[in-house]
Write a protein that holds these residues in place. Structure first.
Motif, PDB file in Angstrom:
ATOM      1  N   UNK B  13      -1.849   7.809  -8.441  1.00  0.00           N
ATOM      2  CA  UNK B  13      -2.744   8.599  -7.584  1.00  0.00           C
ATOM      3  C   UNK B  13      -2.877   7.961  -6.204  1.00  0.00           C
ATOM      4  N   UNK B  14      -2.953   6.633  -6.196  1.00  0.00           N
ATOM      5  CA  UNK B  14      -3.068   5.932  -4.906  1.00  0.00           C
ATOM      6  C   UNK B  14      -1.793   6.126  -4.094  1.00  0.00           C
ATOM      7  N   UNK B  16       0.219   8.706  -4.253  1.00  0.00           N
ATOM      8  CA  UNK B  16       0.193  10.083  -3.725  1.00  0.00           C
ATOM      9  C   UNK B  16      -0.680  10.154  -2.471  1.00  0.00           C
ATOM     10  N   UNK B  17      -1.813   9.479  -2.546  1.00  0.00           N
ATOM     11  CA  UNK B  17      -2.738   9.456  -1.418  1.00  0.00           C
ATOM     12  C   UNK B  17      -2.050   8.864  -0.182  1.00  0.00           C
ATOM     13  N   UNK B  20       0.539  11.199   1.282  1.00  0.00           N
ATOM     14  CA  UNK B  20      -0.074  12.296   2.031  1.00  0.00           C
ATOM     15  C   UNK B  20      -0.521  11.829   3.416  1.00  0.00           C
ATOM     16  N   UNK B  21      -1.056  10.599   3.474  1.00  0.00           N
ATOM     17  CA  UNK B  21      -1.420  10.036   4.780  1.00  0.00           C
ATOM     18  C   UNK B  21      -0.183   9.886   5.655  1.00  0.00           C
ATOM     19  N   UNK B  23       2.507  11.529   5.497  1.00  0.00           N
ATOM     20  CA  UNK B  23       3.082  12.823   5.890  1.00  0.00           C
ATOM     21  C   UNK B  23       2.471  13.342   7.190  1.00  0.00           C
ATOM     22  N   UNK B  24       1.335  12.763   7.569  1.00  0.00           N
ATOM     23  CA  UNK B  24       0.738  13.150   8.851  1.00  0.00           C
ATOM     24  C   UNK B  24       1.488  12.465   9.988  1.00  0.00           C
ATOM     25  N   UNK B  85      -8.311   2.027   4.330  1.00  0.00           N
ATOM     26  CA  UNK B  85      -9.487   2.258   3.482  1.00  0.00           C
ATOM     27  C   UNK B  85     -10.763   2.003   4.288  1.00  0.00           C
ATOM     28  N   UNK B  86     -10.712   0.980   5.118  1.00  0.00           N
ATOM     29  CA  UNK B  86     -11.897   0.698   5.917  1.00  0.00           C
ATOM     30  C   UNK B  86     -12.136   1.823   6.914  1.00  0.00           C
ATOM     31  N   UNK B  87     -11.045   2.293   7.506  1.00  0.00           N
ATOM     32  CA  UNK B  87     -11.179   3.384   8.481  1.00  0.00           C
ATOM     33  C   UNK B  87     -11.704   4.652   7.811  1.00  0.00           C
ATOM     34  N   UNK B  88     -11.245   4.896   6.594  1.00  0.00           N
ATOM     35  CA  UNK B  88     -11.691   6.103   5.887  1.00  0.00           C
ATOM     36  C   UNK B  88     -13.120   5.939   5.366  1.00  0.00           C
ATOM     37  N   UNK B  90     -13.866   4.232   2.783  1.00  0.00           N
ATOM     38  CA  UNK B  90     -13.814   4.225   1.318  1.00  0.00           C
ATOM     39  C   UNK B  90     -13.825   2.807   0.738  1.00  0.00           C
ATOM     40  N   UNK B 104      -5.375  -0.145  -6.299  1.00  0.00           N
ATOM     41  CA  UNK B 104      -5.354   0.940  -5.310  1.00  0.00           C
ATOM     42  C   UNK B 104      -4.480   0.546  -4.124  1.00  0.00           C
ATOM     43  N   UNK B 108      -1.296   2.361  -2.789  1.00  0.00           N
ATOM     44  CA  UNK B 108      -1.540   3.130  -1.562  1.00  0.00           C
ATOM     45  C   UNK B 108      -0.413   3.000  -0.532  1.00  0.00           C
TER      46      UNK B 108
END
Lengths: 317, 267
Positions: B13-14, B16-17, B20-21, B23-24, B85-88, B90, B104, B108
Motif C-alpha cells: 500500500x505504501x 502504491x502511495x 501515485x505521488x 505520477x504527479x 510524510x512530514x510535508x503531507x 502524516x 511505510x 513509500x
C-alpha cells in the motif's frame, strides 16, 4: 475501570534549539482526568498548551515530567498498548494523502492499524457512509472541499475503532454548516461510548458538544467544569437584564460598588453588569424597591467566562 | 493477519502511495522525453570522455560504470522519502499508529528503486551498442538481476539515511548528494577502487554498488559465472547490512522526535 485519560502533574519544557530561541514551558504541572465516554473540551488561546497536551496523550511527544495514561496505559512506557486505542484528528488540510482517493486513504490507515483486509474494506465502506463521503469515495482527496477533507480526517481517526479520540481544532476553517454537521458526528460518537478530547478555540463548539471543558492558558489549567457550571467559577460576574427601569434608578445602580456597567439594550431595556460577589443582591433589592418586576439574572456564557479568565489575549485566536 | 503478511500488505500500500505521488512528477511521456533523455546524455557524456582519452577500454569502463550508477542514484532518492510524510502532515499519524513507520518508508519510495532500475538498464542497453560495447548473450540476461541488486543495496542505504534525515529535514538534499557523490567517486564508477589509498578502498567496499558493479564488469568481460559469485554475495551482504542498520535505527530515530518535539501536528 480506569479513566479514559489520566494526566498527573505533566510538565513539558521545550529547550532552545538555537541561541536566539527561548526556553518554553508549554505545560506546567497539568493534571486532568477524563472518564470514559466523556467529551472533554480543551479551551485556550494560541500557545496555551492544548496541542502539546494532545501530542503527549497521542504518544508523539514525551512529557518532561509527570505521568499520563490512556485507558490505564502509560503513554511513555506503553505506547504499543496505547496506539491501537487512540485516534488523532487535526484541523486543516494536512494529514491526508492527496493523491489517494478517500477510500484508499482509509484502507491505507486501516492496514496500518493492523486490521485484516476484509475488515478494512467493510469498515471503510461504513465510515465513508457515516461521514457522508460514500458518493465521493473514489475521488482523489485533492479534489475534496475543506469540509470533506475534515470529515475524511474524522473517518481516518475512527478506522482503528479508537476508544479515545483526540481532536485538535478539527473544525478550523470549516463553514458554519460543515461545522454543525461535524459537531453532530462528534455527538454520535459519544453515543457509542467513545471518549473525546476536543482541543478548540470555538466556544460554541465547546458549549454545544462538551460534557466538561478545561480552560488552559500559558501551560496551566485554570478551571475544569461543565460548560454551564463554569459560569459559577466566576459567579461574581453576573448580569441582570431589566425592563421598564426608570433612568434615575439605573443611574443610582450604576453608582453602586460592584456594578461595572449599565447599558441600554435595543429593546428599551437595560443590562446591568455585576463584577463583585454580593453586589447582585443589592442591585435586585434596589430594582424591586423601585417597582421594577421584569428582572432576569444570568450567568455569563462560556465565551464570556473565557474572556474573563484568560483575558483579551484569548481573542487573538 | 500474520506479522509478515501484515508487513507485506503495508509495504504494497505504501508503494502504491509513492507511485501515485511520483505520477504527479512524471508521466510516461515526460519521463521518456525528460528524465530518460537526461540519463542517456549523462552516460553518453562519460563514454565520450573515455573516447577523449583515446581508449576503447576507458570508453567501456566509463559507460558501464555510469549506466549502473543510475540504479544507485535513483534508489538514493529514498533519502528524501521521509520528507514527504512530514510535508503531507502524516508523520505524527504514522508515529502514533500501531505499525512501524520504517515499513511505510521502505514501501513509500520503491518508485525510486524502479526508476533507477529502468534508467540504468535503459541507458545501458541503448548506449552500449552506440559505443561498440558488446553484451554477451544470453549471459547479459543476468545484468538486470545484478542491476536490481545494486539498486536494492543502494535503496537500503537510502532508507538508513532517510532515518537520519528525519531528525534534520533541511539536510535531506545534502545527505543524498553526499551519498551518491561518494559512491560515484570511490565506488569504481569512473576510477578503479584500488586507485585510492587503502582506507578509502575499505570504505568503498562498505558502500552499495562497488561489488555489484564489479560483478557486472566481470560478466560483460566474459569471466566465468562462478567467479562473479563472491562479488554478488558481497553486494548482497552490504545491502543487507544497510537494511539491518536502517531497521534497527529508524524507529529509534523517529521516536527521538518524541523527545525533542520535532514531530508537529499538521507539519
Amino acid at each position: 475501570m480506569p479513566d479514559a485519560v489520566e494526566v498527573e502533574d505533566v510538565t513539558r519544557v521545550f529547550e532552545p534549539r538555537k541561541k536566539k530561541d527561548e526556553r518554553v514551558v508549554a505545560l506546567d504541572e497539568v493534571s486532568l482526568t477524563i472518564p470514559e465516554g466523556e467529551i472533554h473540551g480543551l479551551l485556550g488561546p494560541n500557545g496555551a498548551g492544548k496541542t502539546t497536551l494532545v501530542k503527549i496523550l497521542s504518544t508523539v511527544l514525551l512529557p518532561t515530567s509527570g505521568r499520563a495514561r490512556v485507558c490505564g496505559h502509560d503513554v511513555v512506557e506503553e505506547t504499543k498498548a496505547v496506539r491501537p486505542l487512540i485516534g488523532i484528528v487535526f484541523g486543516g488540510e494536512r494529514g491526508l494523502y492527496w493523491r489517494l482517493t478517500g477510500r484508499q486513504n482509509l484502507e491505507y490507515w486501516g492496514a496500518l492499524y493492523r486490521l485484516p483486509p476484509a475488515a478494512v474494506r467493510e469498515r471503510t465502506r461504513t465510515l465513508l457512509e457515516r461521514v457522508g463521503l460514500a458518493d465521493r469515495a473514489d475521488q482523489r482527496v485533492e479534489q475534496y472541499s475543506r469540509g470533506m477533507k475534515q470529515r475524511l480526517h474524522l473517518a481516518r481517526g475512527l478506522i482503528g475503532d479508537a476508544k479515545v479520540l483526540f481532536l485538535d481544532e478539527p473544525t478550523t476553517g470549516m463553514d458554519p454548516i460543515a461545522g454543525r454537521e461535524f459537531r453532530t458526528l462528534i455527538g454520535e460518537l459519544k453515543g457509542e461510548g467513545r471518549t473525546i478530547l476536543l482541543a478548540t478555540h470555538d466556544m460554541v463548539e465547546a458549549e454545544t458538544v462538551c460534557d466538561r471543558v478545561t480552560l488552559i492558558d500559558r501551560g496551566k489549567i485554570i478551571a475544569t467544569e461543565s460548560p454551564r457550571s463554569l459560569g459559577h467559577v466566576i459567579s461574581r460576574f453576573q448580569r441582570v437584564d431589566v425592563e421598564g427601569a426608570p433612568e434615575p434608578v439605573l443611574g443610582r445602580i450604576a453608582a453602586l460598588e460592584g456594578v461595572s456597567a449599565v447599558t441600554r439594550t435595543e429593546d428599551g431595556g437595560a443590562r446591568i453588569e455585576v463584577s463583585e460577589e454580593g453586589a447582585t443582591a443589592e442591585v435586585l433589592r434596589r430594582l424591586v424597591d423601585a417597582g421594577v418586576t421584569s428582572v432576569r439574572t444570568s450567568l455569563p456564557s462560556l465565551e464570556e467566562v473565557y474572556v474573563q479568565l484568560i483575558g483579551e489575549r484569548g481573542l487573538e485566536v | 493477519m500474520s506479522g509478515l503478511r501484515h508487513t507485506l500488505h503495508v509495504l504494497a500500500l505504501a508503494a502504491r502511495n509513492g507511485f501515485l505521488d511520483y505520477s504527479v512528477t512524471f508521466t510516461w511521456k515526460t519521463w521518456l522525453s525528460g528524465w530518460y533523455l537526461r540519463v542517456l546524455a549523462q552516460v553518453v557524456f562519460f563514454a565520450l570522455m573515455g573516447r577523449l582519452l583515446g581508449s576503447t577500454e576507458q570508453v567501456h569502463y566509463l559507460l558501464l560504470g555510469n549506466a549502473v550508477m543510475l540504479a544507485a542514484l535513483g534508489s538514493l532518492f529514498a533519502v528524501a522519502g521521509t520528507t514527504w510524510e512530514r510535508r503531507a502532515g502524516t508523520l505524527p499519524l504514522l508515529v502514533a499508529s500501531p505499525s512501524s513507520p520504517v515499513v511505510v518508508f521502505v514501501g513509500r519510495s520503491t518508485w525510486a528503486l524502479v526508476d533507477g532500475f529502468l534508467s540504468s538498464l535503459g541507458a545501458l542497453f541503448v548506449v552500449a551498442p552506440l559505443f561498440d560495447l558488446g553484451l554477451p548473450w544470453p549471459r547479459a540476461l543476468l545484468i538486470p538481476l545484478l542491476v536490481a541488486l545494486v539498486g536494492a543495496s543502494a535503496y537500503a542505504l537510502g532508507t538508513f539515511l532517510g532515518g537520519l534525515v528525519l531528525r534534520a529535514m533541511s539536510t535531506r538534499n545534502v545527505v543524498a548528494n553526499v551519498a551518491w557523490t561518494t559512491i560515484l567517486a570511490i565506488g569504481g564508477v569512473n576510477v578503479p577502487v584500488d586507485f585510492y589509498p587503502r582506507p578509502v578502498e575499505w570504505f568503498a567496499h562498505a558502500l552499495p554498488l562497488t561489488h555489484g558493479l564489479q560483478a557486472i564488469r566481470d560478466l560483460v568481460g566474459g569471466a566465468p559465472l562462478a567467479t562473479l559469485l563472491p562479488n554478488v554475495a558481497l553486494e548482497l551482504a552490504v545491502g543487507t547490512a544497510w537494511l539491518a542498520l536502517a531497521l534497527l535505527t529508524f524507529d529509534r530515530l523517529a521516536e527521538g522526535g518524541r523527545r525533542d518535539g520535532s514531530i508537529e501536528f499538521g507539519g
